[in-house]
Write a protein that holds these residues in place. Structure first.
Motif, PDB file in Angstrom:
ATOM      1  N   ASP A 233     -22.607  -7.846   0.269  1.00  0.00           N
ATOM      2  CA  ASP A 233     -22.298  -6.539  -0.335  1.00  0.00           C
ATOM      3  C   ASP A 233     -22.658  -6.539  -1.816  1.00  0.00           C
ATOM      4  O   ASP A 233     -23.309  -5.595  -2.317  1.00  0.00           O
ATOM      5  CB  ASP A 233     -20.794  -6.245  -0.173  1.00  0.00           C
ATOM      6  N   SER A 234     -22.225  -7.625  -2.487  1.00  0.00           N
ATOM      7  CA  SER A 234     -22.501  -7.720  -3.928  1.00  0.00           C
ATOM      8  C   SER A 234     -23.993  -7.718  -4.187  1.00  0.00           C
ATOM      9  O   SER A 234     -24.475  -7.043  -5.106  1.00  0.00           O
ATOM     10  CB  SER A 234     -21.892  -9.001  -4.488  1.00  0.00           C
ATOM     11  N   ALA A 236     -26.300  -6.433  -2.301  1.00  0.00           N
ATOM     12  CA  ALA A 236     -26.835  -5.087  -2.037  1.00  0.00           C
ATOM     13  C   ALA A 236     -26.567  -4.164  -3.231  1.00  0.00           C
ATOM     14  O   ALA A 236     -27.469  -3.418  -3.669  1.00  0.00           O
ATOM     15  CB  ALA A 236     -26.171  -4.528  -0.772  1.00  0.00           C
ATOM     16  N   LYS A 237     -25.333  -4.280  -3.763  1.00  0.00           N
ATOM     17  CA  LYS A 237     -25.000  -3.450  -4.935  1.00  0.00           C
ATOM     18  C   LYS A 237     -25.893  -3.805  -6.102  1.00  0.00           C
ATOM     19  O   LYS A 237     -26.457  -2.930  -6.791  1.00  0.00           O
ATOM     20  CB  LYS A 237     -23.530  -3.668  -5.318  1.00  0.00           C
ATOM     21  N   LEU A 238     -26.030  -5.104  -6.343  1.00  0.00           N
ATOM     22  CA  LEU A 238     -26.885  -5.578  -7.441  1.00  0.00           C
ATOM     23  C   LEU A 238     -28.306  -5.058  -7.271  1.00  0.00           C
ATOM     24  O   LEU A 238     -28.938  -4.582  -8.229  1.00  0.00           O
ATOM     25  CB  LEU A 238     -26.866  -7.109  -7.450  1.00  0.00           C
ATOM     26  N   SER A 239     -28.786  -5.126  -6.023  1.00  0.00           N
ATOM     27  CA  SER A 239     -30.144  -4.660  -5.734  1.00  0.00           C
ATOM     28  C   SER A 239     -30.281  -3.183  -6.078  1.00  0.00           C
ATOM     29  O   SER A 239     -31.259  -2.755  -6.714  1.00  0.00           O
ATOM     30  CB  SER A 239     -30.433  -4.906  -4.251  1.00  0.00           C
ATOM     31  N   LYS A 240     -29.256  -2.389  -5.707  1.00  0.00           N
ATOM     32  CA  LYS A 240     -29.294  -0.958  -6.010  1.00  0.00           C
ATOM     33  C   LYS A 240     -29.309  -0.735  -7.520  1.00  0.00           C
ATOM     34  O   LYS A 240     -30.074   0.110  -8.046  1.00  0.00           O
ATOM     35  CB  LYS A 240     -28.067  -0.266  -5.394  1.00  0.00           C
ATOM     36  N   ARG A 241     -28.456  -1.505  -8.227  1.00  0.00           N
ATOM     37  CA  ARG A 241     -28.405  -1.376  -9.690  1.00  0.00           C
ATOM     38  C   ARG A 241     -29.769  -1.695 -10.294  1.00  0.00           C
ATOM     39  O   ARG A 241     -30.273  -0.978 -11.164  1.00  0.00           O
ATOM     40  CB  ARG A 241     -27.371  -2.354 -10.271  1.00  0.00           C
ATOM     41  N   THR A 312     -32.853 -11.422  -5.655  1.00  0.00           N
ATOM     42  CA  THR A 312     -31.809 -10.795  -4.817  1.00  0.00           C
ATOM     43  C   THR A 312     -32.249 -10.768  -3.358  1.00  0.00           C
ATOM     44  O   THR A 312     -31.423 -10.961  -2.446  1.00  0.00           O
ATOM     45  CB  THR A 312     -31.503  -9.361  -5.290  1.00  0.00           C
TER      46      THR A 312
END
Lengths: 416, 169
Positions: A233-234, A236-241, A312
């Motif tokens: 999850d982290s 994926a979030k990092l990737s989005k950021r 990532t």
């Protein structure tokens, strides 16, 4: 045969014999007669006769009568001798038959035929006795033959029994030895079964601790799975950021590029304005340098973003792989737990079975020891039996020999 | 007191360029085309833009990539590498298109990068060499600038030749 002599008329001479001294006291004419009679009577010269030639008258007549008497006496005597000889012959024959019977056992030669009225009944009695003996001998012979054959059979049976007994003794000895070995083997088996039971107990303990460890392992795997989900999850979030940063940087880059163009055109305008646009041109050039700086920075940021994106992506891949590995680990853990359960059940059974085997082998050892003791007794008895059998064989051999001797002895009596 | 780089540039800017009076020279518009560094007189460079929507046209020489609309004008887009026979260029949004204007005739030239305006002394300009990367007929001269050579293009002549080629075709 005085009877036969008396019947022939010599009674007065033998009955009333006058003393010889009185006879000598007669006339001289009687002297030859007296001498002859003396000689006949005293010296038993039966052929002697009175010489009649020297006699006369009454002496002659007497001499003649004496001679006639002597003649008749001689004749009677000869007759009596014949009868005696016949009797002797018959008795000899009977004696001979008896001697032959006694010496050679010959019973068949006996004949009881005789005309003698005195000997007839005696011989007949003997004959009956011998017939009885003959019957006895025949029966004894048959019995001896049967005894011999029976003794032979007994000997054969006894020999057979002896050899069987010897074989039996050997077999029992072997069996005893085998039982001894079996006893040792039983002891060994009991010991091994005990060791197996101990090992099974230890294995049981190990398998139980293994079950606990697998439970902890599965728990840890579940924890890792939840952790790796959080990591995913982290990431994926990092990737989005990072993607958003990239978008912003693209915007900045675009702005910088346009600024560069604007500055360039401003410089051109300033150049066209001539001397008056000089300062403008310089400012435009500086602005352009700033824009280029921004472009270089955004380029670096883009490179960094690319690197972050790759990192990532790699992290996401690793997290995904980790998730797969954890799933696999959990599955394997479940399988291992199942396997350990199976092992536990198996080891429990093994432990129980080993304990039962241990008990059974101990009983077996006791039983085998009893069997060994019994076998020793049986061996003793068999040894005695063998000894007895040997003695029996010796006795049977002696019996056979005796039977043979008896048969031989009986054979001497020829009944037929 | 902190000053921005813009303020530093403004303060450094001279009020008058007196030295130019003494040393004769010209200002050139310098750009990079593949391995070549080219320059044209800054007066011939009217504007720099990014390549917009390029419309290819048939029956044109290979060095004319097409036409673009710019501030109401339709300008031919010329690939100088093809024109000079030094290879060919590809059009991307990050490349530059500078509008060259000689007399009443304008054309758009494709460039990889624009280096900017440079003032060059006439004494530094050498005669065009024979057998160089750029044919001598299109050159005003060359300037040695460190390891590279600055080829100063005679844009009016080049545009005339190009126009002649287009027309004769």
């Amino acid at each position: 045969m005085p009877q036969s002599q008396s019947t022939k008329g010599a009674k007065p001479v033998r009955g009333k014999k006058p003393p010889l001294s009185r006879m000598q006291s007669g006339g001289d004419g009687l002297k030859p007669i007296i001498d002859v009679l003396k000689k006949v009577l005293e010296d038993n010269e039966r052929a002697l006769r009175v010489d009649l030639t020297k006699l006369q008258g009454g002496e002659l007549e007497l001499g003649r009568l004496v001679n006639m008497t002597l003649e008749r006496l001689t004749l009677d005597l000869s007759l009596s001798e014949d009868t005696r000889q016949h009797t002797v012959m018959v008795v000899d024959q009977a004696l001979e038959a008896l001697i032959s019977l006694v010496r050679d056992g010959e019973l068949s030669k006996w004949t009881s035929k005789t005309d003698d009225p005195v000997l007839g009944p005696l011989l007949e009695g003997f004959g009956k006795v011998i017939d009885t003996l003959r019957t006895f001998v025949r029966q004894i012979n048959e019995a001896a033959l049967q005894l011999s054959s029976s003794a032979n059979e007994v000997l054969a049976a006894s020999t057979q029994h002896e050899s069987s007994s010897t074989e039996q003794a050997a077999a029992i000895h072997e069996t005893t030895a085998t039982m001894e070995e079996l006893k040792h083997a039983s002891a060994q088996i009991a010991e091994n079964a005990g060791a197996v039971a101990r090992v099974a107990e230890e294995t049981l303990g190990s398998a139980r601790s293994g079950r606990g460890a697998i439970g902890e392992f599965i728990h840890a795997m579940q924890q890792i799975r939840s952790d790796s989900a959080a990591v995913s999850d982290s990431i994926a979030k990092l990737s989005k950021r990072v993607e958003r940063i990239g978008t912003v940087v693209d915007v900045i880059d675009e702005i910088a590029d346009r600024s560069d163009l604007l500055a360039l055109n401003a410089a051109l305008e300033g150049s066209r304005a001539g001397e008056a646009g000089k300062g403008f041109s310089i400012v435009a050039a500086e602005m352009r340098r700033l824009a280029e700086n921004v472009l270089e920075s955004t380029k670096e940021i883009k490179n960094l973003i690319t690197e972050i994106r790759e990192a990532t992506a790699a992290a996401a891949g690793a997290a995904s792989a980790s998730k797969g590995a954890t799933d696999q680990g959990e599955r394997l853990g479940a399988v291992a737990a199942q396997a350990v359960e199976g092992i536990l059940a198996g080891v429990q059974e093994t432990s129980d079975a080993a304990r039962v085997i241990n008990l059974a082998t101990q009983q077996q050892r006791t039983a085998t020891e009893q069997v060994v003791a019994s076998m020793a007794e049986i061996e003793d008895v068999t040894r005695q039996t063998t000894q007895a059998s040997k003695q029996s064989t010796g006795a049977a051999a002696e019996l056979t020999e005796l039977a043979a001797r008896l048969a031989d002895m009986i054979k001497r009596f020829k009944a037929d | 007191m902190s000053t921005s780089s813009l303020q530093r540039a403004l303060s450094a800017a001279p009020a008058h360029a007196l030295a130019k009076e003494a040393v004769p020279g010209k200002e050139y518009f310098i750009f990079v085309l593949g391995d070549l560094t080219l320059g044209v007189l800054s007066g011939h460079a009217r504007e720099v833009t990014r390549p917009g929507l390029l419309t290819p046209l048939p029956r044109l020489p290979a060095f004319v990539l097409g036409v673009v609309g710019h501030r109401g004008e339709v300008l031919p887009v010329i690939d100088l590498l093809r024109f000079l026979g030094q290879g060919e260029m590809t059009v991307t949004s990050r490349k530059r298109l500078f509008i060259g204007s000689v007399h009443a005739f304008s054309a758009a030239f494709l460039a990889d990068r624009v280096l900017g305006l440079r003032y060059l002394n006439d004494s530094a300009v050498l005669a065009p060499p024979l057998g160089g990367a750029v044919p001598a007929e299109h050159l005003l001269g060359v300037v040695r600038d460190g390891p590279r050579t600055l080829n100063l293009i005679d844009l009016p002549k080049l545009m005339q030749v190009a126009r002649a080629r287009i027309v004769t075709r």
